[in-house]
Design an enzyme around this catalytic site. Structure first.
Site, PDB file in Angstrom:
ATOM      1  N   TYR A  17     -23.645  69.110 -98.337  1.00  0.00           N
ATOM      2  CA  TYR A  17     -24.659  68.054 -98.200  1.00  0.00           C
ATOM      3  C   TYR A  17     -25.018  67.751 -96.750  1.00  0.00           C
ATOM      4  O   TYR A  17     -25.961  67.016 -96.482  1.00  0.00           O
ATOM      5  CB  TYR A  17     -24.171  66.755 -98.854  1.00  0.00           C
ATOM      6  CG  TYR A  17     -23.949  66.875-100.330  1.00  0.00           C
ATOM      7  CD1 TYR A  17     -25.028  67.010-101.205  1.00  0.00           C
ATOM      8  CD2 TYR A  17     -22.668  66.863-100.865  1.00  0.00           C
ATOM      9  CE1 TYR A  17     -24.831  67.130-102.571  1.00  0.00           C
ATOM     10  CE2 TYR A  17     -22.463  66.982-102.234  1.00  0.00           C
ATOM     11  CZ  TYR A  17     -23.544  67.124-103.081  1.00  0.00           C
ATOM     12  OH  TYR A  17     -23.350  67.245-104.429  1.00  0.00           O
ATOM     13  N   HIS A  22     -30.733  63.377 -97.595  1.00  0.00           N
ATOM     14  CA  HIS A  22     -29.988  62.178 -97.981  1.00  0.00           C
ATOM     15  C   HIS A  22     -28.946  61.784 -96.934  1.00  0.00           C
ATOM     16  O   HIS A  22     -28.435  60.673 -96.962  1.00  0.00           O
ATOM     17  CB  HIS A  22     -29.295  62.434 -99.322  1.00  0.00           C
ATOM     18  CG  HIS A  22     -29.479  61.352-100.340  1.00  0.00           C
ATOM     19  ND1 HIS A  22     -30.348  60.291-100.194  1.00  0.00           N
ATOM     20  CD2 HIS A  22     -28.888  61.163-101.555  1.00  0.00           C
ATOM     21  CE1 HIS A  22     -30.276  59.509-101.261  1.00  0.00           C
ATOM     22  NE2 HIS A  22     -29.409  60.017-102.094  1.00  0.00           N
ATOM     23  N   PHE A  68     -19.372  59.033-102.796  1.00  0.00           N
ATOM     24  CA  PHE A  68     -20.717  59.592-102.845  1.00  0.00           C
ATOM     25  C   PHE A  68     -21.708  58.455-102.712  1.00  0.00           C
ATOM     26  O   PHE A  68     -21.355  57.278-102.831  1.00  0.00           O
ATOM     27  CB  PHE A  68     -20.905  60.441-104.108  1.00  0.00           C
ATOM     28  CG  PHE A  68     -20.299  61.801-103.935  1.00  0.00           C
ATOM     29  CD1 PHE A  68     -21.056  62.853-103.430  1.00  0.00           C
ATOM     30  CD2 PHE A  68     -18.959  62.019-104.199  1.00  0.00           C
ATOM     31  CE1 PHE A  68     -20.496  64.101-103.214  1.00  0.00           C
ATOM     32  CE2 PHE A  68     -18.382  63.261-103.990  1.00  0.00           C
ATOM     33  CZ  PHE A  68     -19.158  64.309-103.497  1.00  0.00           C
ATOM     34  N   ASN A  70     -23.911  56.992-104.453  1.00  0.00           N
ATOM     35  CA  ASN A  70     -24.009  55.970-105.507  1.00  0.00           C
ATOM     36  C   ASN A  70     -22.892  54.940-105.465  1.00  0.00           C
ATOM     37  O   ASN A  70     -23.002  53.895-106.095  1.00  0.00           O
ATOM     38  CB  ASN A  70     -24.024  56.630-106.887  1.00  0.00           C
ATOM     39  CG  ASN A  70     -25.197  57.565-107.065  1.00  0.00           C
ATOM     40  OD1 ASN A  70     -26.004  57.744-106.159  1.00  0.00           O
ATOM     41  ND2 ASN A  70     -25.303  58.156-108.226  1.00  0.00           N
ATOM     42  N   ASP A  95     -31.788  57.149 -95.366  1.00  0.00           N
ATOM     43  CA  ASP A  95     -33.012  57.917 -95.554  1.00  0.00           C
ATOM     44  C   ASP A  95     -33.984  57.079 -96.373  1.00  0.00           C
ATOM     45  O   ASP A  95     -33.572  56.331 -97.250  1.00  0.00           O
ATOM     46  CB  ASP A  95     -32.693  59.231 -96.281  1.00  0.00           C
ATOM     47  CG  ASP A  95     -31.987  59.009 -97.618  1.00  0.00           C
ATOM     48  OD1 ASP A  95     -30.923  58.357 -97.635  1.00  0.00           O
ATOM     49  OD2 ASP A  95     -32.501  59.465 -98.656  1.00  0.00           O
ATOM     50  N   ASN A 116     -30.002  54.590-104.510  1.00  0.00           N
ATOM     51  CA  ASN A 116     -28.738  54.211-105.164  1.00  0.00           C
ATOM     52  C   ASN A 116     -27.666  53.713-104.201  1.00  0.00           C
ATOM     53  O   ASN A 116     -26.824  52.910-104.576  1.00  0.00           O
ATOM     54  CB  ASN A 116     -28.213  55.369-106.011  1.00  0.00           C
ATOM     55  CG  ASN A 116     -29.069  55.589-107.240  1.00  0.00           C
ATOM     56  OD1 ASN A 116     -29.619  54.640-107.795  1.00  0.00           O
ATOM     57  ND2 ASN A 116     -29.219  56.840-107.634  1.00  0.00           N
TER      58      ASN A 116
END
Length: 192
Positions: A17, A22, A68, A70, A95, A116
């Protein structure tokens, strides 16, 4: 007048990632660490990499959650509760789909706009009244394509624009730490 005591960069942990849209908030924190000589350490009790900001007379913390996206609120709430940091003294760098690359905005409070990470932080803190530094990443044009879009790398031109945003907004750090939000917004939102 509140001053920023905790700066949280949002992103997802893991090499896969690292360069995705993100993770723009993580990039911002990394740049602040490079500019100030601050070094993040894994802090299990805060569910993230954290450190006290060097170069600041004020006591301020940097945080990159290892939860993560969320579940970002878990890390933010853990550190904020431990050091008794009020929501209005927290800056979340993230972001922002609703802004094109090359645009960065500072604001306090508001909705989560489907983000989220912001949604979870507001839920965990019990209020949306924290500061946000919104790094524009653009929108794919179709809301069904958003999840895929944020988890992919930006184009070379987008990266350049996002990096310019980061360079431009990290210069605001002294103003944010002093709680001079009006001055920071004026500097940030006024293009030469």
């Amino acid at each position: 007048m509140s001053q920023i005591k905790l700066i949280v960069g949002l992103g997802n942990p893991g090499a896969q990632y690292e360069s995705t849209r993100h993770n723009a908030g993580f990039w911002w924190i990394d740049q602040i660490c490079a500019e100030t000589g601050s070094k993040l350490n894994l802090e299990a009790k805060f569910f993230g990499h954290a450190c006290r900001l060097k170069s600041s007379n004020d006591e301020a913390w940097l945080l990159k959650p290892t939860t993560f996206m969320n579940a970002s609120g878990r890390a933010v709430a853990a550190l904020a509760k431990f050091y008794k940091i009020a929501p209005e003294s927290i800056l979340v760098v993230h972001d922002e789909l609703d802004l094109p690359p090359g645009t960065v905005k500072l604001k306090k409070g508001g909705g989560h706009g489907g983000h989220n990470g912001l949604k979870d932080i507001a839920a965990q803190l019990g209020t949306p009244d924290f500061w946000r530094l919104r790094l524009g990443i653009g929108h794919p044009g179709d809301k069904n394509a958003v999840a895929n879009f944020v988890l992919h790398d930006p184009s070379r031109d987008e990266i350049r624009a996002i990096e310019e945003n980061i360079d431009q907004s990290t210069t605001l750090l002294p103003l944010l730490l002093k709680g001079e939000f009006e001055a920071a917004m004026l500097k940030l939102h006024t293009k030469n």
